[in-house]
Design a protein around this motif. Structure first.
Motif, PDB file in Angstrom:
ATOM      1  N   GLU A 186       0.578  -2.823   7.440  1.00 32.39           N
ATOM      2  CA  GLU A 186      -0.738  -2.499   7.400  1.00 32.39           C
ATOM      3  C   GLU A 186      -1.418  -3.049   8.770  1.00 32.39           C
ATOM      4  OE1 GLU A 186      -2.703  -3.422   3.762  1.00 32.39           O
ATOM      5  OE2 GLU A 186      -4.591  -2.497   4.336  1.00 32.39           O
TER       6      GLU A 186
ATOM      7  N   ARG B 134       0.859 -10.450  -5.699  1.00 34.13           N
ATOM      8  CA  ARG B 134       1.098  -9.601  -4.502  1.00 34.13           C
ATOM      9  C   ARG B 134       2.440  -9.161  -4.543  1.00 34.13           C
ATOM     10  NH1 ARG B 134      -0.122  -9.660   1.054  1.00 34.13           N
ATOM     11  NH2 ARG B 134      -1.858 -11.135   0.565  1.00 34.13           N
ATOM     12  N   VAL B 135       2.626  -7.995  -4.223  1.00 32.80           N
ATOM     13  CA  VAL B 135       4.069  -7.219  -4.184  1.00 32.80           C
ATOM     14  C   VAL B 135       4.634  -7.451  -2.753  1.00 32.80           C
ATOM     15  CG1 VAL B 135       5.269  -5.244  -4.566  1.00 32.80           C
ATOM     16  CG2 VAL B 135       3.247  -5.745  -5.730  1.00 32.80           C
TER      17      VAL B 135
ATOM     18  N   GLU C 245      -5.499 -14.073   0.412  1.00 28.28           N
ATOM     19  CA  GLU C 245      -5.881 -13.186  -0.696  1.00 28.28           C
ATOM     20  C   GLU C 245      -5.266 -13.476  -1.814  1.00 28.28           C
ATOM     21  OE1 GLU C 245      -4.029  -9.511   1.091  1.00 28.28           O
ATOM     22  OE2 GLU C 245      -5.865  -9.108   2.543  1.00 28.28           O
TER      23      GLU C 245
ATOM     24  N   PRO D 232       0.499   5.482   1.332  1.00 24.83           N
ATOM     25  CA  PRO D 232       0.932   3.964   1.054  1.00 24.83           C
ATOM     26  C   PRO D 232       0.064   3.184   0.466  1.00 24.83           C
ATOM     27  CG  PRO D 232       1.157   4.916   3.386  1.00 24.83           C
ATOM     28  CD  PRO D 232       0.255   5.872   2.704  1.00 24.83           C
ATOM     29  N   GLY D 233       0.343   2.460  -0.443  1.00 27.87           N
ATOM     30  CA  GLY D 233      -0.734   1.515  -0.941  1.00 27.87           C
ATOM     31  C   GLY D 233      -0.560  -0.028  -0.291  1.00 27.87           C
ATOM     32  N   THR D 234      -1.833  -0.656  -0.783  1.00 27.23           N
ATOM     33  CA  THR D 234      -1.808  -1.754  -0.389  1.00 27.23           C
ATOM     34  C   THR D 234      -1.314  -2.760  -1.500  1.00 27.23           C
ATOM     35  OG1 THR D 234      -4.041  -2.234  -1.138  1.00 27.23           O
ATOM     36  CG2 THR D 234      -3.862  -1.506   1.346  1.00 27.23           C
ATOM     37  N   LYS D 235      -0.973  -4.195  -1.251  1.00 26.82           N
ATOM     38  CA  LYS D 235      -0.081  -4.943  -2.272  1.00 26.82           C
ATOM     39  C   LYS D 235      -0.687  -6.117  -2.351  1.00 26.82           C
ATOM     40  CE  LYS D 235       3.507  -2.116  -0.240  1.00 26.82           C
ATOM     41  NZ  LYS D 235       4.151  -1.623   1.268  1.00 26.82           N
ATOM     42  N   ARG D 236      -1.970  -6.612  -2.310  1.00 25.93           N
ATOM     43  CA  ARG D 236      -2.468  -7.758  -2.372  1.00 25.93           C
ATOM     44  C   ARG D 236      -2.795  -8.035  -4.118  1.00 25.93           C
ATOM     45  NH1 ARG D 236      -7.836  -8.911  -0.092  1.00 25.93           N
ATOM     46  NH2 ARG D 236      -7.770 -10.321  -1.721  1.00 25.93           N
TER      47      ARG D 236
ATOM     48  N   VAL E  84      -7.112   2.359  -1.983  1.00 18.38           N
ATOM     49  CA  VAL E  84      -6.760   3.189  -1.095  1.00 18.38           C
ATOM     50  C   VAL E  84      -7.788   4.474  -1.171  1.00 18.38           C
ATOM     51  CG1 VAL E  84      -4.320   2.389  -1.149  1.00 18.38           C
ATOM     52  CG2 VAL E  84      -5.259   4.231  -2.611  1.00 18.38           C
TER      53      VAL E  84
ATOM     54  N   LYS F 191      -1.591   2.491   7.986  1.00 15.93           N
ATOM     55  CA  LYS F 191      -0.394   1.909   7.534  1.00 15.93           C
ATOM     56  C   LYS F 191       0.673   2.768   8.014  1.00 15.93           C
ATOM     57  CE  LYS F 191      -3.306   1.439   3.296  1.00 15.93           C
ATOM     58  NZ  LYS F 191      -3.837   2.463   2.465  1.00 15.93           N
TER      59      LYS F 191
END
Lengths: 1041, 202
Positions: free
Chosen positions: B167, A783-784, B103, A805-809, A815, B178
């Motif tokens: 998010e 995760r970031v 997650e 905007p990216g997700t970070k999991r 996306v 977002k």
């Protein structure tokens, strides 16, 4: 050269072999690829428990045979599943009415049919279903009833029938005095006998009635009843028990007994006691004496399966018997009548009933086909349309465009097909029934997809034609002198991959047809053990004979023609034979003896022959019906001569199905009674798939060859689709060990037919569609948390098209891009115009994708491809694009015009207020500009329906229509562009005239008073503006720029 | 305790467009959020006791009062340091529910219950102790709505770790909105009046 590179490759494998041989992943690796639960809820599924909060019965929990626990807070208008992480086979639910946020769930259904699934213990929630914890009885396998002491919430009784398939000491009646911290077994007979039912005197919680039940299933037989069964009473909270069933049977032998106590008169008790002469008994003296009442068909029907009787909350003589149908008595069970069918058919096979204690007119029932509600004491019913707990046995797919169909059969709910996608939500009405009874395999003939093969229980195979609605029975018949054909309850129907339209089916013999079932060729001898001791289903049932074909044994259960060789056929039987023919059925070899570590006669649940190598195959065995819950998964690479066990401790539950991917040979899928599992390394390690995927029974697996979707038949949560597994196929060891990688996805099509709409009807289940946006997937090792992540898309000229905007999991992130360009700047009006949300469609081509994580950039690409099924020509599309561009530019021209009008107006007003210019010339300018503005944009305040359409709104309607339709605009639309452009040019010219005359005048007055002139914003500056000019600077919310 | 005001500037994705967003929080319990589009500005604000909004997107430029449920949500957002901080003084009860896998990330899960019985959950990274997720279930009339917020891109600003990205996911819908902040400023001057509902013309 070729040799050399091959050698280097080999060395690499050896060098990297240790590091790369196992790709250890966890459930989180699959990250954001959320499974799509498409239901349907049209036929729903078997319901085992319905409970509601006494004080507010709109709050209701429904337990299902394989679909977990569903909660509603509005009497059923909306249901939400609240138990996804846990075992989905539900036996019983109880609400602590003193503290209605406390809810108990016993897993493991107790309607002990052949297909019942096991549970893994008792759960409790203290917060109305938000959180659950396991609270004991882990080895119970089946729980039938939970009763809470109404005067003391810490005292709870749990009836545990226990293991169906084996002896077990983990059964009987359990009690806790401390809210579940500790348990004691307070009534126990022996390893074969569990507790079937318990009721408590509502006025004296120390008075209990408990029925004990001896029962056992084997794969080929079922027995209900025996010396262990009986009815017991305690008056001291279960410390001591008296047996009180002497009136129920002449020979003392009893089976399952269900109980009901009248809430209005606790001495008034009812029992349906299974014996050789099953009957309904009534006691008016708290069980001291019993009177035998009705023994009519529905009252005594299938006691092992229908084990519920209920009494009206206020009328001790009114009783309900849910069984095949719902029977109602008003005289204490001396006579019964059936509910009305005026409102239509109510699904047969009732297992649950809830009667509103405050309003006994309101009755909910649970059947093999979902929940129904009555407001007239169970006489007429409405169906609850939104419980997608459908129980599929199998799934197959067709190749229809643009969306393939899904086919499958369900427990007691026939055979169905429905779309994998619709663009307007997959609703109950999208599903179609092709056959009745219990449904299993449903196969669309890939030579003519309108021809569908389906079956009902015990091998009754039918053929349905979608075009004509014709149904024909095509079950293979015994040849003269041949033994009786033994078809499994769940008979396999299999279609050749190599020769579409070649269909196989099996009894003890294997059959093949190439003419839609008109002729069946028998291509094997008896492939089973033909053990006569296991072919006595006519004697099955125990005290009540129950021969429904569910116990048919020594039958073929699974068939697989090799996708690599049409003459190579694998057959697995329910009695443990694993047969291969290499010559299209001329001769057969049983290879099961070569499988190491396998119990004898273990049920072959699936065979999957590899398409990559004819010698390779994968097999699952399911020995749960012998009480063995282990996961048996094997692989052979030499046509069954030797086998490797490829199950690990990562796998849980007995295995129903294995499937090898059709692109990546190391990617394997296994469905068990506890979910879906993936292996990325050919079976060395496994991880459960949990992304929007409940812990439900997965009974079959299909992969769509073009769409790359993984489609699962679940026995309780309907059909579940994992869209586009391309990114999972690309999770190599290298990728998994990288910090970040952009993963390939399937091609993104543009210009296809779009649209499709439908009302989302209230109260209906709505299965989600797959996104029609372009998908960008990327893998993150961790995760970031401390850097930014964004995805940028560039066209071939290097122009930035979109920044997302990216997700970070951890694991796969996803996306989406709607494949549209930026929307135009739209003139400011009284309210926003829709055009500001709609950008023109992007062009076909390859785009560069940049994944930016902090200061690191990872590159990938994205292809937008003209949809091969698009009906629109490139020429049409070019006209569309040209028109959209033209209108886009007109929007921005208008926005520029209105921006300047607003600017000049505001600055002029300021000058008037400051006394820098004369009021008359200032107001003349303002008024004239306002006249133009009113023709440009809607200006009246009010609701959306002011109906005010000015140039912006007219352009907006046309622009969005053109953008939304992928093909050529209509001639009328094309002509309209010119008309609107004329209006626009006129407004621009009018404004220019006013600037020339009136603004010049104002500016010379400003100059005379030594003030700066009012300047128009240049187009260059306007083009640089962000979408929205910053306003309201005085609020302190923005920089003072 | 040094921070008296925070101004967040950024944008929110929605319906195919990026919408500029500004959010100002002032101690104690004042908040104003603005979203601008096509020259119109939507305002939502709470002045410590009343919530109000202006929604020109629906064609009306007059301020209107929020419902009590909306006001409650604004009040939660107006808590400048977050509700977990000094939760007892604020009247909440908190329960550590143990470790939880978020997650694939190891977290501590905390349950926070308000005096009125509203429940929220917080997931805090077990290594960095940064807040990764907040989930709130709220009853709106007869409807339960659960919203989940995932926080990321933490940056140290004036000695405090701020998430520059958020998010927002609704349990009932696929996909998410977002919010990306481009600038976070602390202790700027903001007049109390911006949080108060303006007088209407009538």
């Amino acid at each position: 050269m070729y040799r050399k590179s091959k050698l280097i490759f080999l060395i690499l494998i050896i060098v990297c072999g240790t590091a790369y041989s196992q790709i250890k992943v966890s459930s989180s690796t699959f990250g954001a690829i959320n499974a799509r639960q498409i239901g349907p809820a049209a036929m729903s599924g078997r319901i085992t428990s319905i409970v509601a909060v006494d004080k507010d019965p709109r709050i209701m929990y429904v337990g299902s045979a394989g679909g977990g626990v569903w909660k509603t807070i509005n009497g059923g208008a909306v249901f939400k599943s609240v138990f996804d992480k846990y075992c989905q086979s539900i036996g019983s639910i109880a609400i602590d009415q003193k503290h209605p946020d406390v809810v108990w769930v016993g897993t493991g259904e107790s309607n002990m049919r052949n297909s019942v699934a096991i549970g893994d213990g008792l759960y409790k929630s203290d917060d109305a279903g938000d959180n659950w914890k396991k609270i004991g009885l882990e080895k119970s396998e089946h729980i039938s009833k939970i009763v809470i002491d109404p005067s003391n919430s810490d005292v709870v009784y749990v009836a545990v029938p226990g293991a169906l398939w084996s002896n077990s000491e983990d059964r009987g009646l359990y009690k806790t005095n401390d809210g579940g911290k500790t348990w004691s077994k307070i009534l126990y007979i022996d390893e074969k006998t569990g507790c079937g039912d318990i009721v408590m005197d509502p006025k004296n919680p120390n008075v209990l009635y408990a029925s004990m039940w001896e029962f056992r299933r084997k794969p080929w037989t079922f027995s209900s009843g025996g010396p262990g069964s009986g009815l017991y009473k305690s008056i001291d909270g279960g410390q001591s028990w008296d047996r009180i069933d002497q009136a129920f049977s002449e020979d003392g032998l009893l089976g399952r007994i269900c109980l009901a106590i009248s809430p209005s008169d606790p001495n008034h008790i009812y029992a349906i006691a299974e014996s050789k002469n099953t009957g309904l008994y009534e006691s008016l003296d708290a069980g001291t004496s019993w009177k035998r009442n009705s023994a009519s068909g529905n009252v005594v029907a299938r006691p092992f399966y229908f084990s519920v009787i209920a009494v009206d909350p206020t009328d001790a003589k009114r009783i309900y018997r849910p069984a095949f149908s719902l029977s109602i008595s008003d005289d204490g069970g001396q006579s019964f009548r059936e509910a009305s069918s005026e409102g239509g058919w109510v699904h047969s096979d009732f297992h649950a009933i809830w009667i509103n204690p405050n309003n006994p007119q309101m009755v909910y029932v649970g059947t093999d086909g979902g929940v129904y509600m009555s407001l007239d004491r169970g006489n007429n019913f409405m169906f609850i349309n939104n419980l997608p707990v459908s129980q599929f046995y199998h799934v197959t797919l067709d190749n229809k465009e643009p969306y393939y169909n899904v086919y499958g059969g369900l427990q007691d709910n026939g055979s169905w097909y429905g779309p994998s996608n619709t663009q307007s939500g997959i609703q109950n009405r999208d599903w179609h029934m092709t056959g009745w009874g219990d449904g299993f395999s449903v196969v669309s003939d890939l030579k003519d997809t309108d021809v569908i093969y389906w079956e009902s229980q015990g091998g009754s195979i039918g053929r349905f034609n979608k075009r004509t609605n014709e149904i024909k029975d095509i079950q293979p018949q015994p040849l003269t002198g041949e033994d009786k054909l033994r078809f499994n309850w769940n008979t396999p129907i299999h279609q050749s991959t190599i020769n579409p339209g070649t269909i196989y089916a099996g009894s003890q013999f294997l059959y093949k047809t190439t003419n839609e079932g008109e002729t069946w060729q028998r291509i094997s001898p008896d492939l089973t053990t033909d053990d006569k001791e296991k072919e006595k289903q006519e004697e099955s049932g125990g005290l009540s004979v129950d021969n429904s074909s569910a116990e048919n044994h020594c039958t073929i259960f699974t068939i697989c023609e090799s996708p690599a060789d049409a003459n190579l056929i694998w057959v697995g039987t329910d009695d443990g034979n694993l047969q291969i023919s290499e010559n299209g059925g001329s001769s057969w070899t049983n290879v099961v003896k070569n499988v190491p570590g396998l119990p004898k006669n273990a049920w072959v649940s699936s065979v999957d022959a590899s398409k990559f190598d004819r010698n390779t195959a994968f097999v699952t065995f399911d020995n749960h019906a012998m009480g063995d819950m282990k996961t048996y998964v094997y692989k052979t690479a030499d046509l069954g001569k030797t086998w490797t066990a490829i199950s690990t401790t990562d796998l849980e539950g007995y295995a129903h199905r294995i499937k090898q991917d059709i692109v990546d040979p190391d990617l394997l899928f296994v469905g068990t009674t506890f979910g879906l599992y993936l292996s990325l390394d050919g079976g060395k390690s496994w991880a459960a798939y949990t992304a929007n995927f409940p812990r439900c029974e997965v009974r079959d697996i299909a992969i769509h060859p073009e769409k790359n979707d993984l489609v699962l038949a679940t026995h309780g949560r309907g059909i579940i689709i994992i869209d586009d597994i391309t990114p999972i196929r690309n999770l190599s060891a290298e990728v998994v060990s990288s910090d970040a990688t952009i993963l390939p996805t399937r091609p993104n099509y543009i210009n296809g037919v779009s649209g499709g709409f439908g009302l989302l009807e209230a109260g209906q289940f709505n299965g989600p569609d797959a996104t029609s946006d372009a998908i960008i997937d990327y893998y993150l090792k961790d995760r970031v948390e401390t850097g930014d992540v964004k995805v940028e898309i560039y066209n071939s000229a290097g122009t930035l098209m979109k920044s997302i905007p990216g997700t970070k999991r951890k694991g796969i992130n996803r996306v989406t891009w709607d494949m549209h360009l930026k929307p135009p700047k739209v003139a400011t009006g009284v309210r926003p115009d829709q055009s500001g949300f709609v950008g023109p469609m992007a062009d076909e081509g390859t785009y560069t994708v940049k994944l930016i994580i902090g200061d690191k950039v990872y590159a990938g690409s994205l292809d937008l491809i003209h949809d091969p099924n698009s009906p629109y020509t490139q020429e049409d599309i070019a006209v569309r694009n040209e028109t959209a561009s033209k209108l886009f530019k007109m929007h921005e021209d208008l926005a520029y015009l209105v921006t300047n009008i607003n600017k000049v107006k505001a600055e002029t007003q300021k000058a008037i207020d400051a006394g820098k210019i004369s009021k008359s010339s200032g107001e003349a300018l303002i008024n004239k500009l306002e006249e133009i503005r009113k023709t440009c944009v809607a200006t009246k305040e009010g609701s959306w329906i002011t109906g005010e359409e000015r140039l912006r709104e007219k352009m907006g309607n046309l622009y969005t229509s053109v953008c939304y339709f992928p093909g050529r605009p209509t001639d009328s639309q094309l002509e309209r562009v010119g008309g609107l452009d004329y209006e626009l040019q006129k407004a621009i010219q009018d404004a220019a005239d006013i600037y020339r005359d009136n603004l010049s005048k104002v500016n010379s007055e400003l100059q005379s008073s030594g003030a700066a002139k009012i300047e128009l914003m240049t187009r260059e500056d306007f083009d640089k503006l962000e979408l929205t000019p910053k306003e309201q600077k005085n609020s302190g919310l923005h920089d003072d720029d | 305790m040094a921070i008296k005001t925070i101004r967040y500037t950024g944008s929110i994705t929605g319906m195919g467009a990026d919408i500029p967003l500004t959010q100002v929080i002032k101690r104690d319990n004042k908040i104003r959020v603005e979203m601008s589009f096509q020259g119109q500005t939507m305002v939502q604000a709470y002045d410590g006791s009343d919530g109000w909004f202006i929604s020109p997107f629906s064609g009306k430029n007059e301020p209107e009062k929020m419902t009590s449920e909306q006001t409650k949500q604004m009040k939660e957002g107006a808590d400048i340091e977050g509700r977990l901080c000094n939760y007892k003084d604020k009247g909440y009860t908190a329960e550590l529910m143990g470790k939880d896998d978020l997650e694939g990330t190891d977290t501590y899960k905390i349950k926070l219950t308000s005096k009125e019985g509203d429940v929220s959950y917080f997931w805090i990274d077990a290594q960095s102790y940064l807040l990764l997720k907040e989930s709130s279930k709220r009853k709106f009339k007869e409807k339960e709505v659960q919203t989940n917020s995932l926080f990321s891109n933490y940056q140290l600003i004036d000695g405090v770790e701020f998430p520059m990205a958020r998010e927002i996911k609704s349990e009932s819908r696929e996909g998410s909105q977002k919010v990306t902040y481009t600038k976070i400023e602390t202790n700027i001057d903001v007049d109390d009046s911006v949080f108060t509902m303006p007088q209407t013309k009538n």
